[in-house]
Design a protein around this motif. Structure first.
Motif, PDB file in Angstrom:
ATOM      1  N   UNK A  14      -8.403  15.339  37.064  1.00  0.00           N
ATOM      2  CA  UNK A  14      -8.328  15.438  35.239  1.00  0.00           C
ATOM      3  C   UNK A  14      -6.734  15.842  34.817  1.00  0.00           C
ATOM      4  N   UNK A  15      -6.441  14.949  33.459  1.00  0.00           N
ATOM      5  CA  UNK A  15      -5.330  14.856  33.400  1.00  0.00           C
ATOM      6  C   UNK A  15      -5.319  15.355  31.767  1.00  0.00           C
ATOM      7  N   UNK A  16      -4.643  16.193  31.621  1.00  0.00           N
ATOM      8  CA  UNK A  16      -4.608  16.420  30.124  1.00  0.00           C
ATOM      9  C   UNK A  16      -3.553  15.614  28.742  1.00  0.00           C
ATOM     10  N   UNK A  17      -2.566  15.014  29.672  1.00  0.00           N
ATOM     11  CA  UNK A  17      -1.451  14.415  29.356  1.00  0.00           C
ATOM     12  C   UNK A  17      -1.042  13.158  30.025  1.00  0.00           C
ATOM     13  N   UNK A  18      -0.759  11.879  29.372  1.00  0.00           N
ATOM     14  CA  UNK A  18      -1.182  11.196  30.383  1.00  0.00           C
ATOM     15  C   UNK A  18       0.165  11.158  31.013  1.00  0.00           C
ATOM     16  N   UNK A  19       1.014  11.472  30.664  1.00  0.00           N
ATOM     17  CA  UNK A  19       2.673  11.983  31.547  1.00  0.00           C
ATOM     18  C   UNK A  19       1.580  12.264  33.109  1.00  0.00           C
ATOM     19  N   UNK A  29      -0.679   8.177  43.757  1.00  0.00           N
ATOM     20  CA  UNK A  29      -2.097   8.553  43.728  1.00  0.00           C
ATOM     21  C   UNK A  29      -2.954   6.758  43.216  1.00  0.00           C
ATOM     22  N   UNK A  30      -3.936   6.528  44.065  1.00  0.00           N
ATOM     23  CA  UNK A  30      -4.650   5.114  43.002  1.00  0.00           C
ATOM     24  C   UNK A  30      -6.036   5.286  43.426  1.00  0.00           C
ATOM     25  N   UNK A  31      -7.002   6.177  41.524  1.00  0.00           N
ATOM     26  CA  UNK A  31      -7.623   5.946  41.666  1.00  0.00           C
ATOM     27  C   UNK A  31      -9.087   4.521  41.515  1.00  0.00           C
ATOM     28  N   UNK A  32      -9.616   4.823  42.138  1.00  0.00           N
ATOM     29  CA  UNK A  32     -11.229   4.111  42.161  1.00  0.00           C
ATOM     30  C   UNK A  32     -11.769   3.428  40.975  1.00  0.00           C
ATOM     31  N   UNK A  33     -11.303   4.103  39.797  1.00  0.00           N
ATOM     32  CA  UNK A  33     -12.018   4.398  38.551  1.00  0.00           C
ATOM     33  C   UNK A  33     -10.761   5.121  37.756  1.00  0.00           C
ATOM     34  N   UNK A  34     -10.780   4.715  35.895  1.00  0.00           N
ATOM     35  CA  UNK A  34     -10.054   5.709  34.845  1.00  0.00           C
ATOM     36  C   UNK A  34     -11.156   5.704  34.382  1.00  0.00           C
ATOM     37  N   UNK A  35     -11.387   7.126  33.804  1.00  0.00           N
ATOM     38  CA  UNK A  35     -11.573   6.909  32.270  1.00  0.00           C
ATOM     39  C   UNK A  35     -10.651   7.599  31.053  1.00  0.00           C
ATOM     40  N   UNK A  36     -10.652   6.483  30.726  1.00  0.00           N
ATOM     41  CA  UNK A  36      -9.434   7.284  29.929  1.00  0.00           C
ATOM     42  C   UNK A  36     -10.010   6.965  28.066  1.00  0.00           C
ATOM     43  N   UNK A  37     -10.050   7.523  27.615  1.00  0.00           N
ATOM     44  CA  UNK A  37     -10.073   8.552  26.334  1.00  0.00           C
ATOM     45  C   UNK A  37      -8.779   7.694  24.626  1.00  0.00           C
ATOM     46  N   UNK A  38      -9.699   7.356  24.234  1.00  0.00           N
ATOM     47  CA  UNK A  38      -9.243   6.321  22.964  1.00  0.00           C
ATOM     48  C   UNK A  38      -8.521   7.314  22.582  1.00  0.00           C
ATOM     49  N   UNK A  39      -8.330   8.269  21.935  1.00  0.00           N
ATOM     50  CA  UNK A  39      -7.121   9.080  20.977  1.00  0.00           C
ATOM     51  C   UNK A  39      -6.756  10.201  22.272  1.00  0.00           C
ATOM     52  N   UNK A  40      -5.728  10.082  22.345  1.00  0.00           N
ATOM     53  CA  UNK A  40      -4.537  11.488  24.084  1.00  0.00           C
ATOM     54  C   UNK A  40      -4.017  12.092  22.492  1.00  0.00           C
ATOM     55  N   UNK A  41      -2.976  12.912  23.036  1.00  0.00           N
ATOM     56  CA  UNK A  41      -2.093  13.873  22.136  1.00  0.00           C
ATOM     57  C   UNK A  41      -1.069  13.098  22.300  1.00  0.00           C
ATOM     58  N   UNK A  42      -0.308  13.125  21.145  1.00  0.00           N
ATOM     59  CA  UNK A  42       0.684  12.383  20.687  1.00  0.00           C
ATOM     60  C   UNK A  42       0.671  10.776  20.895  1.00  0.00           C
ATOM     61  N   UNK A  43      -0.719  10.360  21.951  1.00  0.00           N
ATOM     62  CA  UNK A  43      -0.786   8.765  22.306  1.00  0.00           C
ATOM     63  C   UNK A  43      -1.567   8.045  22.320  1.00  0.00           C
ATOM     64  N   UNK A  47      -2.215   2.077  23.929  1.00  0.00           N
ATOM     65  CA  UNK A  47      -0.473   2.092  24.430  1.00  0.00           C
ATOM     66  C   UNK A  47      -0.543   1.883  25.773  1.00  0.00           C
ATOM     67  N   UNK A  48      -1.288   3.531  26.411  1.00  0.00           N
ATOM     68  CA  UNK A  48      -0.729   3.631  27.814  1.00  0.00           C
ATOM     69  C   UNK A  48      -2.050   2.335  28.331  1.00  0.00           C
ATOM     70  N   UNK A  49      -3.412   2.377  28.580  1.00  0.00           N
ATOM     71  CA  UNK A  49      -4.015   0.662  29.420  1.00  0.00           C
ATOM     72  C   UNK A  49      -2.751   0.001  29.104  1.00  0.00           C
TER      73      UNK A  49
END
Length: 230
Positions: A14-19, A29-43, A47-49
């Motif tokens: 679990x990562x709370x920030x994209x950084x 590290x190479x994840x098999x699957x990334x769950x990515x929230x559309x709304x992130x703190x300051x991001x 755009x991250x994707x």
């Protein structure tokens, strides 16, 4: 939600920030699957994707969002998400969508490409489509489907250490390696067959506490570096 995602034997980070996530990727590290929230703190998740795809990160992404208009879903998919799940959602639906994406990724991973018609391993030729090992003056060796997939994964990273989890991923297994010894059994037989057909020139090296690597002895590899030919 975290216990539900760990129940199938998946390892969850679990990562709370994209950084912090990007830092983990930079460390290998190479994840098999990334769950990515559309709304992130300051991001913005899209755009991250977008940046991940521009960097060549091709792991599957499931985007989670409270924005449910057709235009919002299209933006998420256009930026590279394989699926888009609108909040609120049922935990069972999230699990099913994760399983579907993982299965699709594994099917793509375990299939030889057209460029992998023949792979040179020193003086041994590996035909991954047929699962055959060929060496001049020796009888051909036919591998099982599981052995063929494991060897293909090792050939794609010659000399590099692959963990049991990575090899399980390559074989399409959804079973946790901590509860199954099937990978070890296949590796044991594959190690023996490679030793026989190559007369010791090919070996699967065990790197304690890390994983396994395919090694080609200098004599066996002389004039034949690992390569693919159409």
């Amino acid at each position: 939600m975290q216990p539900r995602l760990c129940a199938p034997g998946w390892q969850l980070r679990i990562f709370h920030r994209p950084e912090t996530m990007l830092a983990a990727l930079e460390k290998g590290e190479h994840p098999d699957l990334l769950l990515l929230d559309r709304r992130l703190p300051r991001h913005e998740g899209t755009h991250v994707l977008r940046d991940l795809r521009l960097e060549g990160r091709n792991f599957p992404v499931l985007m989670l969002s409270g924005l449910d208009s057709p235009a919002d879903r299209i933006v998420g998919l256009e930026q590279g998400a394989q699926d888009y799940l609108v909040k609120p959602f049922h935990a069972r639906e999230l699990l099913l969508r994760c399983e579907q994406l993982l299965r699709s990724e594994r099917r793509a991973t375990i299939s030889p490409t057209s460029e992998e018609e023949t792979i040179h391993l020193g003086d041994v030729l590996f035909h991954p489509h047929e699962g055959v090992l060929e060496r001049p003056g020796a009888a051909n060796v036919t591998l099982t489907r599981g052995e063929r997939i494991l060897l293909l994964a090792l050939c794609r990273a010659p000399g590099r250490v692959l963990t049991r989890e990575q090899l399980a991923h390559s074989s399409g297994s959804l079973i946790s390696v901590s509860s199954s010894r099937s990978i070890d059994m296949r590796l044991s037989r594959l190690r023996r067959l490679l030793g026989v057909v190559s007369q010791g020139g090919l070996r699967i090296e065990t790197v304690r506490a890390h994983g396994y690597a395919l090694q080609i002895s200098p004599n066996a590899a002389e004039g034949h570096p690992p390569s693919q030919t159409p």
